[in-house]
Design an enzyme around this catalytic site. Structure first.
Site, PDB file in Angstrom:
ATOM      1  N   LYS A  63      -5.495   4.613 -42.244  1.00 58.27           N
ATOM      2  CA  LYS A  63      -4.749   3.352 -42.164  1.00 58.27           C
ATOM      3  C   LYS A  63      -4.983   2.587 -43.461  1.00 58.27           C
ATOM      4  O   LYS A  63      -6.108   2.223 -43.776  1.00 58.27           O
ATOM      5  CB  LYS A  63      -5.201   2.521 -40.960  1.00 58.27           C
TER       6      LYS A  63
ATOM      7  N   HIS B 115     -11.116   1.021  -7.992  1.00 60.02           N
ATOM      8  CA  HIS B 115     -10.383   2.260  -7.720  1.00 60.02           C
ATOM      9  C   HIS B 115     -10.308   3.062  -9.012  1.00 60.02           C
ATOM     10  O   HIS B 115     -10.085   2.491 -10.086  1.00 60.02           O
ATOM     11  CB  HIS B 115      -8.971   1.964  -7.220  1.00 60.02           C
TER      12      HIS B 115
ATOM     13  N   HIS C 263       0.844  -1.197   0.000  1.00 59.61           N
ATOM     14  CA  HIS C 263       0.000   0.000   0.000  1.00 59.61           C
ATOM     15  C   HIS C 263       0.877   1.245   0.000  1.00 59.61           C
ATOM     16  O   HIS C 263       1.890   1.305   0.719  1.00 59.61           O
ATOM     17  CB  HIS C 263      -0.905   0.012   1.232  1.00 59.61           C
TER      18      HIS C 263
ATOM     19  N   SER D 259     -10.247  -3.660  -7.792  1.00 62.65           N
ATOM     20  CA  SER D 259      -9.398  -3.610  -6.598  1.00 62.65           C
ATOM     21  C   SER D 259      -8.841  -4.954  -6.157  1.00 62.65           C
ATOM     22  O   SER D 259      -7.932  -5.015  -5.338  1.00 62.65           O
ATOM     23  CB  SER D 259     -10.186  -3.005  -5.435  1.00 62.65           C
TER      24      SER D 259
ATOM     25  N   HIS E 219      34.651  23.818 -24.720  1.00 58.34           N
ATOM     26  CA  HIS E 219      34.393  22.468 -24.227  1.00 58.34           C
ATOM     27  C   HIS E 219      33.165  21.932 -24.944  1.00 58.34           C
ATOM     28  O   HIS E 219      32.502  22.646 -25.710  1.00 58.34           O
ATOM     29  CB  HIS E 219      34.191  22.455 -22.699  1.00 58.34           C
TER      30      HIS E 219
ATOM     31  N   ASP F  49     -12.004   5.435  -4.161  1.00 53.42           N
ATOM     32  CA  ASP F  49     -12.251   4.015  -3.892  1.00 53.42           C
ATOM     33  C   ASP F  49     -13.756   3.782  -3.891  1.00 53.42           C
ATOM     34  O   ASP F  49     -14.477   4.313  -3.050  1.00 53.42           O
ATOM     35  CB  ASP F  49     -11.643   3.638  -2.542  1.00 53.42           C
ATOM     36  N   LEU F  50     -14.243   3.009  -4.854  1.00 56.74           N
ATOM     37  CA  LEU F  50     -15.662   2.700  -4.968  1.00 56.74           C
ATOM     38  C   LEU F  50     -15.901   1.359  -4.284  1.00 56.74           C
ATOM     39  O   LEU F  50     -15.543   0.307  -4.821  1.00 56.74           O
ATOM     40  CB  LEU F  50     -16.088   2.640  -6.443  1.00 56.74           C
TER      41      LEU F  50
ATOM     42  N   HIS G 181      30.614  24.239 -27.128  1.00 53.82           N
ATOM     43  CA  HIS G 181      30.324  25.410 -26.305  1.00 53.82           C
ATOM     44  C   HIS G 181      31.577  26.287 -26.200  1.00 53.82           C
ATOM     45  O   HIS G 181      32.533  25.955 -25.498  1.00 53.82           O
ATOM     46  CB  HIS G 181      29.861  24.941 -24.916  1.00 53.82           C
TER      47      HIS G 181
ATOM     48  N   GLN H 185      -8.798   8.542   0.938  1.00 53.10           N
ATOM     49  CA  GLN H 185      -7.458   8.010   0.680  1.00 53.10           C
ATOM     50  C   GLN H 185      -6.528   9.021   0.009  1.00 53.10           C
ATOM     51  O   GLN H 185      -5.362   8.737  -0.242  1.00 53.10           O
ATOM     52  CB  GLN H 185      -7.556   6.721  -0.145  1.00 53.10           C
TER      53      GLN H 185
END
Length: 829
Positions: free
Chosen positions: A535, A190, A128, A184, A351, A149-150, A345, A242
């Site tokens: 396509k 969830h 968890h 879940s 460098h 959370d259902l 640079h 939660q």
């Protein structure tokens, strides 16, 4: 994976990711109802790690342990909640401290396979985590996802949860949030939504609470937002709590400590809305992930950009004033990539800045002497601050008085293949647009992590970067395959050719093309960055035009050139030398691509037969991407830039076409595709590079009908008028357990095709079945063949036992090999 096991019986010492781990009591039954042992639990967690870890990474983990197993319904096992990491835990486990009201707990982080395996060894069945992460420096960040959370009360079940989930999804969509469902593994569902990390836990909890209250008001007979059990009968508790920073939710893909080994399983919305929805067990989840991947993968991709990448750029931004310097300040939202750039640079001293894309930023080193030219000589590389991804395109003058003042130009850029990335060592192969490929290593030399060495690996030949002939030789060697492709095994039997596109070529120089992921309209990510194409129903082909010569190759290196001589018109259709990605199609009388007509041209190579077939049916080449132009690799360029180059480089001449894109409206593109009777649409992210040889979610394909490529493994004789020929083909799809039987195909053939098929299959006969899982009723009169032919079928659905219902033959796929075939199931199916 677990490797190098030592020991006997149920106790072993194993090496996992380079860490020693002692495994004990492997035959202990943890789920008595199913007989599932600790060894099987360990196997599950090691096989699911690649998709579980991204959902848990850098989050403190609370474990629920069933040391003696979950028990039975009559006598449940004892569960132990464990937050603090015990002193006996291995030292290599990543950990973070959290100050509670009167004590400090040390929590483990599930950031690697070894840690996950250790938790499974501890019989920590449930993992968890909260909705927030620790940042790079160990600070607690704001939550990067919202969760609801259902939970169904007595008299309610999954069907009621689905109704609530639909209502929640509608609200979240209205808030501009994508939602990801997870059954879940217990009773309910969830729902997750990614956040940008700008709100505190208290603020997110408040929003979630208001959402729950609103749904309760709108659906009083279905939804309850109060925790009291007396109010929940026949309803679904919409648990918003939660999101509290001190609360946790089970990690997606974690097992549950139920009577059976159920899993908190991410699902697609189409699955959620289909009848017969139920909780899934671990063997089902493993099979689904192997076939389809993680349907909630984008949840973590979005989170990653909104939190960790932003934090990593804090030092960079603190050193620059965006009003005074032309350097980019960051903010590009892209998926995980593998780009590199080397910038010359001219600051106080000349460098080179060496940058590798990693976790949303460019990890950077300043290399005074540039890339080494000899394997025995190392160059100093000073680790500097992370840079934004946009810096990979930056060239310009940094004003005097600003940090890094001076002129910046791009010395080389492209993609890289990663072999190893540790805190003190990185090994990789770069594939540059200008200088070809080199295998390199970065090695840390001090404990502070600032000083490194850039090392040219021993298997690389010396290069003088200032000598054009030496550079040209380097590019030729990389194209020919002298470099070692790291991070993946090269395909068997393929040789390297002359193409310089990213260094990743197959036989005779053809590129391994980028592949699309099958998607579904219900779960399509509808943002502004998509461009749509039709396509085309044909054979994918890479066309290489060099010095007026045209070569056509399939995605697996099959030479199409002699089969389609009319496509030599590509030499007249292009300016200069190009490498194109496209589709070979056959058009019917109404001008629509016909896969059936294309079959009449398939597999023919003799000049006489080719000419006869060509007179009966011409083909066309539809070019939709350009990968190389006049020796310049375009693979790292965004899709929109490549399309612009494609339109400049290719003219519509004879059978060569550059079809227009279908705009940025998905619904309009799908409607047009249906009206024209086409196969579907392809969605391409406008900012995406061409990811050579990879299947990517930057390209998504949406089909109007369900099709599946299959391997022919046997046949059964027909009855009646078909008694002397093939009645049906027995076909399979490769999986981890072998070539899995997926059904019989008996319709869709002409009589002539069946006659030719019998002769063809008789030459391929074998005594034993190459298939796994063939029912006795289908095997009783089967004739088995060597499984080397690939075809394509259309079907109604996939049954619960993995069979294709009502399959119909579409045709052969000579452009595919059996090793390439996988289950192709939409993300929303």
């Amino acid at each position: 994976m677990v490797a190098r096991a030592r020991g006997k019986g149920t106790e072993q010492i194993v090496s996992v990711g380079g860490h020693r781990l002692k495994l004990t009591n492997l035959d202990k039954v943890l789920y008595p109802e199913t007989g599932t042992t600790k060894a099987e639990v360990l196997d599950y967690y090691t096989r699911i790690a690649d998709v579980l870890i991204p959902h848990a990474r850098n989050r403190p983990v609370t474990r629920k342990r069933w040391v003696e197993g979950v028990g039975t319904s009559a006598k449940p096992g004892t569960v132990f909640f464990e937050k603090n990491l015990p002193d006996s835990a291995p030292s290599w486990i990543s950990r973070r401290d959290i100050q509670h009201s009167d004590h400090v707990n040390t929590y483990p982080l599930v950031n690697d396979l070894a840690t996950l395996a250790w938790m499974a060894q501890q019989a920590a069945l449930e993992l968890h985590v909260p909705q927030w992460r620790f940042g790079k420096g160990g600070a607690r960040q704001n939550p990067d996802r919202l969760v609801l959370d259902l939970d169904p009360g007595e008299g309610a079940g999954l069907s009621e949860c689905v109704e609530v989930a639909k209502a929640v999804r509608a609200i979240l969509t209205g808030m501009g949030l994508e939602s990801y469902p997870v059954t879940s593994g217990s009773k309910g569902i969830h729902l997750y939504a990614p956040l940008d990390g700008q709100q505190t836990s208290d603020q997110v909890s408040s929003v979630a609470h208001e959402l729950a209250r609103a749904l309760e008001a709108d659906h009083p007979d279905l939804v309850v937002s109060d925790m009291k059990k007396t109010l929940r009968a026949g309803k679904v508790l919409l648990d918003w709590s939660q999101n509290n920073g001190n609360k946790t939710t089970i990690v997606p893909y974690s097992l549950r400590g139920r009577m059976r080994p159920t899993v908190a399983a991410p699902r697609t919305w189409r699955e959620l809305l289909s009848p017969g929805l139920r909780q899934l067990e671990m063997h089902e989840v493993l099979a689904r992930v192997a076939a389809k991947g993680d349907p909630a993968a984008d949840l973590e991709r979005e989170i990653w950009h909104s939190s960790e990448a932003e934090e990593k750029l804090a030092v960079y931004r603190s050193m620059r004033d965006g009003a005074k310097t032309p350097e980019p300040m960051g903010g590009a939202v892209q998926g995980p990539g593998n780009s590199f750039v080397i910038q010359e640079h001219h600051a106080t001293a000349l460098h080179y800045d060496f940058r590798l894309e990693r976790d949303g930023v460019l990890v950077s080193w300043a290399v005074p002497r540039g890339v080494p030219t000899e394997a025995g000589k190392n160059h100093l590389a000073v680790h500097t601050e992370d840079h934004p991804l946009e810096y990979g395109q930056f060239e310009g003058e940094i004003p005097k008085g600003e940090y890094g003042a001076g002129k910046v130009t791009i010395w080389d850029r492209g993609s890289y293949d990663l072999e190893k990335w540790r805190d003190d060592e990185v090994i990789f192969t770069i594939h540059g647009e200008k200088h070809g490929s080199q295998r390199l290593a970065l090695i840390q030399t001090d404990k502070g992590g600032k000083n490194w060495l850039l090392h040219l690996m021993k298997d690389q030949q010396p290069v003088d970067w200032d000598d054009p002939e030496s550079v040209a030789a380097s590019k030729a060697r990389s194209a020919a395959g002298s470099w070692k492709r790291v991070g993946a095994e090269p395909r068997r039997g393929l040789k390297r050719g002359k193409s310089v596109v990213g260094g990743r070529t197959n036989a005779a120089g053809t590129v391994h093309p980028m592949l699309a992921t099958l998607a579904d309209l219900d779960t399509f990510a509808r943002d502004d960055d998509w461009v749509f194409e039709m396509k085309w129903d044909g054979y994918r082909a890479i066309a290489t035009v060099r010095d007026g010569t045209v070569e056509l190759r399939s995605r697996n290196g099959l030479d199409f050139t002699p089969t389609y001589p009319e496509l030599q018109a590509l030499a007249d259709a292009v300016e200069g030398d190009v490498v194109l990605d496209g589709e070979i199609v056959a058009l019917d009388a109404s001008g629509r691509p016909s896969f059936g007509l294309l079959q009449t041209r398939s597999g023919i190579t003799s000049p006489r037969d080719v000419e006869r077939a060509r007179k009966a049916q011409e083909v066309q080449f539809f070019a939709f991407d350009i990968l190389e132009r006049d020796g310049r690799s375009l693979a790292a360029r965004p899709y929109t830039q490549r399309r612009s180059e494609l339109r400049e480089a290719v003219r519509d001449v004879g059978p060569v076409r550059v079809p227009p894109d279908a705009g940025s409206d998905l619904d309009a593109a799908v409607a047009t595709s249906r009206r024209l009777g086409l196969e579907g649409v392809i969605a391409k992210r406008a900012s995406s590079p061409y990811r050579l040889g990879r299947r990517s979610r930057d390209w998504l394909k949406v089909k109007h009908t369900l099709t599946q490529e299959v391997v022919v493994a046997g046949w059964r004789p027909g009855n009646g008028a078909r008694s002397d020929t093939v009645g049906s083909l027995l076909v399979g799809v490769p999986g981890k357990g072998g070539l899995a039987y997926v059904g019989r195909v008996g319709s869709g053939f002409t009589d002539r095709e069946l006659g030719d098929l019998r002769t063809r299959l008789d030459r391929m006969g074998r005594e034993t079945s190459p298939l796994v899982g063939v029912p006795p009723v289908d095997a009783k009169d089967a004739r088995w063949v060597t499984p080397k032919l690939v075809g394509e079928v259309e079907y109604a659905e996939i049954t619960a036992d993995g069979r294709l219902r009502a399959p119909t033959w579409r045709g052969w796929r000579p452009d595919k090999t059996p090793e390439e075939i996988t289950w192709e199931v939409p993300d929303g199916s």
